[in-house]
Enzyme design. Structure first.
Site, short mmCIF file in Angstrom:
data_model
loop_
_atom_site.label_atom_id
_atom_site.label_comp_id
_atom_site.label_asym_id
_atom_site.label_seq_id
_atom_site.Cartn_x
_atom_site.Cartn_y
_atom_site.Cartn_z
N SER A 123 -2.61 25.81 -41.63
CA SER A 123 -2.60 24.13 -41.18
C SER A 123 -4.20 23.94 -40.66
O SER A 123 -4.75 23.91 -40.44
CB SER A 123 -1.41 23.77 -39.44
OG SER A 123 -0.68 24.44 -40.28
N CYS B 291 5.35 21.51 -35.83
CA CYS B 291 4.90 22.79 -36.12
C CYS B 291 4.82 23.91 -35.24
O CYS B 291 4.43 23.57 -33.82
CB CYS B 291 3.26 22.17 -36.99
SG CYS B 291 1.91 23.03 -37.57
#
Length: 635
Positions: free
Chosen positions: A415, A587
């Protein structure tokens, strides 16, 4: 800690593409080559493709002829014509990616299935094997959809949908399904199950003695010499070599190594948004490559090609050829993952000790003791092919057969930890170095994170570079800056939120009205692994972060996690979500954290929204459908 990591996508690279005009009709190709079974794969990390290849090889063992096919390369509208081929069958090995999405290479096929209601597939015989992971919300969504949709369009399911769970033992799920599948196929078509057990080679070795070295691949993913002469656009088949401008350790103490890297994309024309993923192509540790050469007594610098025996195949080579064994084992093949059972089966013949041969075949069988032996001796012990060769001195396969059977080394996805509004020419990565002890007393190291850790900014006066590309994601800040955001990202799950925080700060500087920006972060100890502490506290001071909640799980007697802080602030969270249209982002770890956080939202909705558990679950599901509850999680 498990030893098999869920890894990202492989897609066909330009090197394998035949230069001639592509045959997009699989029907014509099957007629021309006498094939009656076609195995389509939707694959993001190469496993679906691997399974498809194994099934197409199996067909040969049963006196049929199969081919594996990438749906992206063919005209899928031809499925209705498969009945033109006698005794034909389409098998679909479909992986699910992200939040119940199709893999990149199956996206067009998925769209086609959704759009064509009047398609008549009544002449199509099919079966589906789905690849997924139970820790995710939308377990095997893609495989289930294909199975159901083909039936709706009139196709005939000749064997039940197989569900593979990578959180359990995907290999075992596949082997058990396949074991029942082939007898059913033989019965359906009235053919005798020959089940020829011999090993079938797919590629033939060619050694090049006098070859121009400019014609030899040295690690390029696509076009020959694409690393010398870089040409945009950059993507999975043509990665950009980004120089590393920063590589620093994030944690102040503790056993682990958490790191922050910055990649320079100046002049590449690469664009990204906060929330996207950066994919990098790592290489294996040279010490492991040398070890493998040594165990097999091979000169690794011989230039070779492995050429497909089926000349009609779209896949001319298992990896870019011609190349050296050293390059193949360094750049193209995954030499550290636990080998699948078919690899053990095919290599068994090369063990000179009959006991070793027997054990290898047993591990590849579907007998309960064989499965148990594979589980304990290979999976639980995290044995790579190198460890197996070390622990079975009688096993010395020819290196070319080993190279044929090894899976491709995949790109790894991270990410992005920056905002392109603030850093248009730089991509930030936040990652933890993977290293663990196995049951056999060995130390296993994660391929990509250890490779990244060693990417020093200057290495002997040279710039270190990383081959990379961008994969777009659905993980996006709200379109309206006034919408509040709630970000929950413990550990390296903080990554995309560093980008979000930078972006909200930038919007504020532009004079935009920005909604509340709330962060829930968690780590083990405040003075050890509080990642980006300075940046987060600065963002709180300047009001970019309106609230910063940090859980230090091990700084007190009882463990404290992000969900405990959420419960403490439940009124505030409920107000933001229920009255102010807040967007929620999660996340990090899928197995425990994402589930616990979701349960915390259910609790809050029950308690403060006066709902039953079922209503609370539906409430959160609705948020997901509206794009107000997004997850970027991994297991």
């Amino acid at each position: 800690m498990g030893c098999v990591f869920s890894l990202p996508e492989d897609r066909r690279y330009a090197a394998e593409r035949a230069p001639t005009a592509r045959e997009t009709s699989f029907i014509e190709k099957m007629k021309k080559t006498g094939k009656n079974i076609i195995v389509f794969y939707g694959s993001q990390t190469g496993t679906g493709e691997e399974f498809a290849n194994r099934l197409s090889k199996d067909a040969q063992r049963y006196g049929m002829k199969g081919m594996a096919a990438d749906p992206e390369e063919y005209e899928m509208g031809e499925l209705s014509r498969l009945s033109e081929i006698p005794n034909s069958l389409a098998i679909f090995c479909m992986a699910t990616y992200g939040e119940g999405d199709p893999t990149d290479n199956a996206q067009d096929f998925y769209d086609w299935l959704q759009e064509n209601d009047d398609e008549d597939l009544s002449g199509l015989n099919y079966t589906v094997f789905a690849l997924g992971n139970k820790t995710y919300e939308h377990y095997n969504a893609m495989g289930k959809y294909v199975d159901k949709r083909l039936e709706e369009l009139g196709a005939k399911r000749i064997f039940d949908l197989g569900l593979g769970d990578d959180d359990g033992n995907l290999e075992e799920d596949f082997v058990s399904w396949r074991e029942q599948f082939w007898p059913a196929v033989c019965e359906h078509f009235g053919v005798e199950a020959l089940g020829d057990e011999s090993s079938i080679r797919q590629y033939v070795l060619k050694e090049h003695t006098d070859i121009n070295m400019n014609k030899v691949y040295t690690g390029e993913i696509g076009r020959l010499q694409s690393f010398e002469v870089q040409k945009p656009p950059f993507d999975a088949k043509n990665p950009f070599l980004a120089p590393v401008t920063v590589n620093r350790k994030l944690n102040k103490a503790g056993e682990r190594h958490l790191m922050h890297l910055e990649l320079d994309i100046t002049g590449s024309k690469i664009r990204y948004e906060s929330g996207d993923h950066v994919a990098v192509f790592p290489t294996n540790d040279s010490a492991l490559v040398n070890k493998l050469g040594q165990l097999l007594g091979v000169d690794l610098d011989v230039v070779i090609s492995l050429n497909n025996l089926d000349e009609e195949s779209n896949k001319k080579h298992p990896f870019p050829c011609p190349t050296t064994y050293r390059t193949a084992l360094t750049h193209y093949l995954d030499i550290t993952q636990t080998p699948r059972t078919n690899v053990l089966y095919e290599l068994a013949q090369y063990a000179s000790d009959p006991k070793d041969q027997e054990n290898m075949r047993k591990m590849a069988s579907s007998s309960p003791e064989g499965k148990a032996l594979y589980q304990s001796w290979v999976l639980d012990s995290c044995r790579s092919i190198i460890h197996i060769l070390e622990d079975m001195p009688s096993l010395r396969p020819p290196i070319d057969h080993l190279c044929e059977l090894m899976p491709r080394l995949q790109a790894r996805y991270y990410s992005i930890a920056s905002s392109s509004k603030v850093h248009p020419n730089s991509i930030h990565i936040c990652a933890v170095v993977v290293e663990y002890k196995t049951k056999t007393g060995r130390t296993n190291k994660g391929v990509a994170t250890n490779w990244l850790k060693n990417k020093l900014v200057t290495d002997n006066g040279h710039k270190s570079t990383v081959p990379m590309f961008i994969r777009k994601s659905q993980f996006r800040l709200p379109f309206k800056a006034t919408n509040p955001v709630i970000m929950i990202g413990p550990g390296t799950g903080i990554a995309p939120f560093m980008g979000f925080i930078q972006e909200r700060g930038w919007l504020k500087e532009q004079g935009k009205e920005v909604g509340e920006t709330v962060m829930y972060f968690g780590c083990r100890h405040k003075n050890e692994d509080y990642l980006y502490q300075e940046e987060l506290e600065e963002a709180e001071k300047t009001g970019v972060l309106t609230q910063l909640n940090v859980a230090f799980s091990r700084d007190q007697e009882q463990k404290v996690y992000v969900q405990h802080h959420m419960k403490k602030n439940k009124e505030h969270i409920w107000k933001l979500v229920n009255s102010e249209n807040a967007h929620i982002y999660i996340c990090g770890d899928a197995r425990n954290m994402a589930k616990d956080v979701q349960a915390a939202f259910y609790d809050i909705a029950e308690e403060l929204g006066g709902m039953t558990r079922t209503q609370a679950t539906d409430y959160v599901k609705k948020l997901m459908t509206k794009g107000r509850y997004s997850q970027d999680v991994w297991s």
